[in-house]
Enzyme design. Sequence first.
Site, PDB file in Angstrom:
ATOM      1  N   SER A  85      60.407  95.484  41.816  1.00  0.00           N
ATOM      2  CA  SER A  85      60.022  95.752  43.204  1.00  0.00           C
ATOM      3  C   SER A  85      59.202  94.596  43.753  1.00  0.00           C
ATOM      4  O   SER A  85      59.381  94.183  44.895  1.00  0.00           O
ATOM      5  CB  SER A  85      59.271  97.083  43.284  1.00  0.00           C
ATOM      6  OG  SER A  85      57.908  96.882  43.471  1.00  0.00           O
TER       7      SER A  85
ATOM      8  N   ASN B 272      63.013  89.116  51.255  1.00  0.00           N
ATOM      9  CA  ASN B 272      62.521  88.778  52.590  1.00  0.00           C
ATOM     10  C   ASN B 272      62.580  87.291  52.865  1.00  0.00           C
ATOM     11  O   ASN B 272      63.020  86.859  53.927  1.00  0.00           O
ATOM     12  CB  ASN B 272      61.080  89.272  52.750  1.00  0.00           C
ATOM     13  CG  ASN B 272      61.037  90.732  53.119  1.00  0.00           C
ATOM     14  OD1 ASN B 272      61.266  91.089  54.268  1.00  0.00           O
ATOM     15  ND2 ASN B 272      60.795  91.583  52.147  1.00  0.00           N
TER      16      ASN B 272
ATOM     17  N   ARG C 204      61.329  92.226  46.484  1.00  0.00           N
ATOM     18  CA  ARG C 204      60.865  92.357  47.863  1.00  0.00           C
ATOM     19  C   ARG C 204      60.516  90.990  48.437  1.00  0.00           C
ATOM     20  O   ARG C 204      60.970  90.633  49.521  1.00  0.00           O
ATOM     21  CB  ARG C 204      59.642  93.269  47.926  1.00  0.00           C
ATOM     22  CG  ARG C 204      59.135  93.459  49.351  1.00  0.00           C
ATOM     23  CD  ARG C 204      57.946  94.378  49.416  1.00  0.00           C
ATOM     24  NE  ARG C 204      58.289  95.732  49.008  1.00  0.00           N
ATOM     25  CZ  ARG C 204      57.933  96.285  47.868  1.00  0.00           C
ATOM     26  NH1 ARG C 204      57.220  95.591  47.010  1.00  0.00           N
ATOM     27  NH2 ARG C 204      58.273  97.522  47.583  1.00  0.00           N
TER      28      ARG C 204
END
Lengths: 156, 275
Positions: free
Chosen positions: B211, B219, B215
């Site tokens: 995670s 992005n 993430r």
Amino acid sequence: MNINMTLIGQTIAFAIFVWFCIKYVWPPISNALHERQKKIADGLDAASRASRDLEVAQEQAEQTLRESKEQASQLLEQANSRSAQIVEDAREQARAEGERMIAGARAAIDQDMQRAREELRAQVSHLAVLGAERVLEGAVDEKAHRKLLDELAAEL
Amino acid sequence: MAAGNEVAPAEYIQHHLQNLTFGLHPENGWSFAHNAQQASDMGFWAIHLDTMGWSIAMGFLFIWLFRKVGNAATTGVPGMMQNIVEMTFEFIENLTRSTFHNVNPIIGPLALTLFVWILMMNTLKIIPVDYFPGVFSALGVSHMKIVPTTDLNATFGMALGVFILVLYYNFKIKGAAGFARELSLKPFNHWALIPFNLLLEIVALLVQPFSLAMRLFGNMFAGEVIFILIALLPFWAIWLLDVPWAIFHILIVTLQAFIFTVLSVVYLNAAHERH
């Protein structure tokens, strides 16, 4: 990889972006920074002012303490001298009283003595006259010899 | 590249998304990869020199800057740079105070390092996509991807670092037995549900580094691709999309650094807590 117009396009975009940042992004950050700086400066100022105030207050307290100490010692001195005075006075008074009493007693003694002497004198003259009377059996006139007898009694 | 150029857009995009890879090629031996095919042929035995170089450079920049400010720090009114550093420091301090409820002296420095380092690496993305590749190609370097956080290796590296700490503190504070009990008796405290609990908890644990890494990488990589796509527009139109996207990235860059830091602290906090 070759250099072409894209680079110029990106440079235009980058320049606009930088302008945007200078115009709109940086000012709030800069404001926040300045505000923080100001707050710290104010805090430091207040602290130094407080310490200055403390110093003044301490000085004042010391001054007051010194004054009151001085006052206290003055009072103490006064009291001391006063008490010495009182003691001195009392002593003086006592001595005077004593002297007075002694003088009184002496006077009384003198008086008594005088009186006793007087009495004695009176009795002596009387006894002398009585004795002479007996010896002379009326040949002596008391009245005529009074002066002589008085002189005799005075010599006692 | 501008429309009408002989270089195909796909090639342009692919070129921009390839790292400067040095590795063991099955045919060429230890060499630089000249295209995506060669890079993928190298498999595991390859290293992204641009990712390494730029991330290390940003790390040193962080250390140098904070150390310099720290050494020159006054107790009086701070200068501009000291003020910025102090604000960052206070921000991270508050963050760790509010999310980390145990005693561990490394959490603060760790959070500060993660935040500032990731922020610096992310910020590289604001620089136009052709600048550094252009400069380096002029110097004879074929590929140059300057934003380390658009490389899964970098984000996963950091996430693994955090995950190792999570495991370490789990074992250190709860002990092997305590850790095992926590994994097997939560959330359902019944012996028959131990296998189910184990499955659930181990998945939840293993998901942590994914995670974190995914993430940040997702992005940053997506943003990078959009920047590259925008660069394919005619040169006079680039700014129309590029400027809003860059402005939007001021937010993304900070937010992603912040999220990575907060989640790391939260995971480490969970590792310290007995249930």
